[in-house]
Design a protein around this motif. Sequence first.
Motif, PDB file in Angstrom:
ATOM      1  N   ALA A   1       0.835  -1.212   0.000  1.00 14.57           N
ATOM      2  CA  ALA A   1       0.000   0.000   0.000  1.00 14.57           C
ATOM      3  C   ALA A   1       0.870   1.263   0.000  1.00 14.57           C
ATOM      4  CB  ALA A   1      -0.904  -0.010   1.220  1.00 14.57           C
ATOM      5  N   ASP A   2       0.306   2.351  -0.488  1.00 16.87           N
ATOM      6  CA  ASP A   2       0.988   3.645  -0.502  1.00 16.87           C
ATOM      7  C   ASP A   2       1.164   4.131   0.952  1.00 16.87           C
ATOM      8  OD1 ASP A   2       1.548   6.358  -0.519  1.00 16.87           O
ATOM      9  OD2 ASP A   2       0.136   6.835  -2.130  1.00 16.87           O
ATOM     10  N   PRO A   3       2.413   4.328   1.394  1.00 17.53           N
ATOM     11  CA  PRO A   3       2.644   4.692   2.804  1.00 17.53           C
ATOM     12  C   PRO A   3       1.907   5.963   3.230  1.00 17.53           C
ATOM     13  CG  PRO A   3       4.741   4.324   1.651  1.00 17.53           C
ATOM     14  CD  PRO A   3       3.663   4.231   0.612  1.00 17.53           C
ATOM     15  N   ASN A   4       1.814   6.946   2.329  1.00 18.22           N
ATOM     16  CA  ASN A   4       1.103   8.181   2.705  1.00 18.22           C
ATOM     17  C   ASN A   4      -0.372   7.895   2.944  1.00 18.22           C
ATOM     18  OD1 ASN A   4       3.405   9.751   2.437  1.00 18.22           O
ATOM     19  ND2 ASN A   4       3.084   9.952   0.232  1.00 18.22           N
ATOM     20  N   MET A   5      -0.938   7.065   2.080  1.00 14.40           N
ATOM     21  CA  MET A   5      -2.354   6.730   2.232  1.00 14.40           C
ATOM     22  C   MET A   5      -2.583   5.858   3.474  1.00 14.40           C
ATOM     23  SD  MET A   5      -4.155   8.313   0.186  1.00 14.40           S
ATOM     24  CE  MET A   5      -5.699   7.474   0.532  1.00 14.40           C
ATOM     25  N   THR A   6      -1.627   5.017   3.780  1.00 17.65           N
ATOM     26  CA  THR A   6      -1.763   4.184   4.988  1.00 17.65           C
ATOM     27  C   THR A   6      -1.815   5.093   6.218  1.00 17.65           C
ATOM     28  OG1 THR A   6      -0.639   2.344   3.914  1.00 17.65           O
ATOM     29  CG2 THR A   6      -0.720   2.289   6.309  1.00 17.65           C
ATOM     30  N   ALA A   7      -1.005   6.155   6.195  1.00 21.81           N
ATOM     31  CA  ALA A   7      -1.028   7.105   7.318  1.00 21.81           C
ATOM     32  C   ALA A   7      -2.385   7.815   7.388  1.00 21.81           C
ATOM     33  CB  ALA A   7       0.102   8.117   7.163  1.00 21.81           C
ATOM     34  N   VAL A   8      -2.941   8.142   6.222  1.00 19.65           N
ATOM     35  CA  VAL A   8      -4.256   8.801   6.184  1.00 19.65           C
ATOM     36  C   VAL A   8      -5.327   7.866   6.764  1.00 19.65           C
ATOM     37  CG1 VAL A   8      -6.063   9.636   4.593  1.00 19.65           C
ATOM     38  CG2 VAL A   8      -3.678  10.300   4.216  1.00 19.65           C
ATOM     39  N   TRP A   9      -5.262   6.607   6.366  1.00 25.64           N
ATOM     40  CA  TRP A   9      -6.245   5.637   6.866  1.00 25.64           C
ATOM     41  C   TRP A   9      -6.070   5.398   8.380  1.00 25.64           C
ATOM     42  CZ3 TRP A   9     -10.665   4.077   5.004  1.00 25.64           C
ATOM     43  CH2 TRP A   9     -10.882   4.134   3.629  1.00 25.64           C
ATOM     44  N   ALA A  10      -4.826   5.360   8.826  1.00 30.21           N
ATOM     45  CA  ALA A  10      -4.590   5.135  10.258  1.00 30.21           C
ATOM     46  C   ALA A  10      -5.229   6.274  11.057  1.00 30.21           C
ATOM     47  CB  ALA A  10      -3.093   5.055  10.531  1.00 30.21           C
ATOM     48  N   LYS A  11      -5.050   7.487  10.564  1.00 30.30           N
ATOM     49  CA  LYS A  11      -5.640   8.655  11.235  1.00 30.30           C
ATOM     50  C   LYS A  11      -7.165   8.535  11.229  1.00 30.30           C
ATOM     51  CE  LYS A  11      -5.425  13.714  10.875  1.00 30.30           C
ATOM     52  NZ  LYS A  11      -6.598  14.135  10.106  1.00 30.30           N
ATOM     53  N   HIS A  12      -7.688   8.149  10.082  1.00 22.08           N
ATOM     54  CA  HIS A  12      -9.144   8.007   9.925  1.00 22.08           C
ATOM     55  C   HIS A  12      -9.710   7.046  10.991  1.00 22.08           C
ATOM     56  CE1 HIS A  12     -12.976   7.327   7.802  1.00 22.08           C
ATOM     57  NE2 HIS A  12     -12.758   6.040   7.962  1.00 22.08           N
ATOM     58  N   PHE A  13      -9.090   5.911  11.147  1.00 23.44           N
ATOM     59  CA  PHE A  13      -9.622   4.932  12.116  1.00 23.44           C
ATOM     60  C   PHE A  13      -9.376   5.382  13.557  1.00 23.44           C
ATOM     61  CE2 PHE A  13      -9.165   1.905   8.408  1.00 23.44           C
ATOM     62  CZ  PHE A  13     -10.528   1.737   8.218  1.00 23.44           C
ATOM     63  N   ARG A  14      -8.243   6.048  13.787  1.00 24.73           N
ATOM     64  CA  ARG A  14      -7.989   6.558  15.151  1.00 24.73           C
ATOM     65  C   ARG A  14      -9.057   7.578  15.532  1.00 24.73           C
ATOM     66  NH1 ARG A  14      -2.160   6.416  13.823  1.00 24.73           N
ATOM     67  NH2 ARG A  14      -1.507   4.424  14.713  1.00 24.73           N
ATOM     68  N   GLU A  15      -9.441   8.376  14.560  1.00 21.26           N
ATOM     69  CA  GLU A  15     -10.485   9.379  14.848  1.00 21.26           C
ATOM     70  C   GLU A  15     -11.813   8.720  15.187  1.00 21.26           C
ATOM     71  OE1 GLU A  15      -8.574  12.992  12.192  1.00 21.26           O
ATOM     72  OE2 GLU A  15     -10.300  11.910  11.386  1.00 21.26           O
TER      73      GLU A  15
END
Length: 285
Positions: free
Chosen positions: A63-77
């Motif tokens: 997966a694209d590392p930048n997008m993985t960071a975006v998704w991680a933030k999304h789920f943390r929220e």
Amino acid sequence: MNIQWYPGHMTKTRRQMAEYIKQVDAVCEVVDARIPQVSRNPDMDEIAAGKPRMMILNRIDLADPNMTAVWAKHFREQGMAVIQTDSRSGNGTQAFSSAVRTLLADKIAQWNEKGLVGKSVRVMVVGIPNVGKSTFINRILGRKSAKAADRPGVTRGSQWFRVESGIDLLDTPGILWPKFDDERVGILLACTGAIKDDILDVETLGCKLMELLAEQAPQTIIDRYSIAIPEEECDFLGYELLQQAGRRRGFLLRGGEIDTERMARILLDEFRGGVLGRITLEKPE
Ligand SMILES: Nc1nc2c(ncn2[C@@H]2O[C@H](COP(=O)(O)OP(=O)(O)OP(=O)(O)O)[C@@H](O)[C@H]2O)c(=O)[nH]1
């Protein structure tokens, strides 16, 4: 989409899940980091309501590392703990135990206050088929198992395992369904290989993947297949790009037509195998 997901099966699995969920302190959901929403079970929020949750973004190597960071933030929220793993190499899986302890810190503190020192927390690992659940569990248990396989639907039955002192893990029974009444979900699952190839013809799937890649990773396909993405809107963009790529590779049928099916197969294999690089196909809504 798959014979396993008929209503009777879903009702039974739901019932089983509800029973198992009563026995655990937290629910850990494994998803494919390239399609983190689509590779979820659509009913999990309801089934696991009220339990502390962890999201395991697996296959981060693809997966694209930048997008993985975006998704991680999304789920943390959304209040979930998140870890990011490549279960095949083990990268990131070592974060699991400490993430569980942090997620359940209040509960562990309460137990300690009551003198229940050493009581194990119980976590359950869930995931739709082929997200890498068995590989992940094998990693965190530090074992090699014959169970992980590159085909959907290998996990059977349920079992308890000790991850380490203080953490017990339940490998869930039943085969969880994805949101299969949505065509987009079916396409994305098929593109990543999570559902069997024969549910959609290869050429159609190849066209859909080309369209997705033209949107998410245009330069990658331009470079890899020496194609040009038309500037104007194009009704059959995927097919057009498959044709261009097939022509470049000299994939011709006897009548001189381009063998777009062969090109589609290559595109799918290369995407699934990570040859095209690290690409995420889905953005948070
Ligand atoms: N590249 C990559 N491949 C992975 C990763 N995790 C699992 N895989 C591969 O994905 C395939 C499926 O993995 P499994 O562990 O069998 O998947 P599962 O979710 O347990 O599937 P079921 O048993 O069908 O429920 C295997 O070929 C694994 O080697 C990962 O993080 N990165």
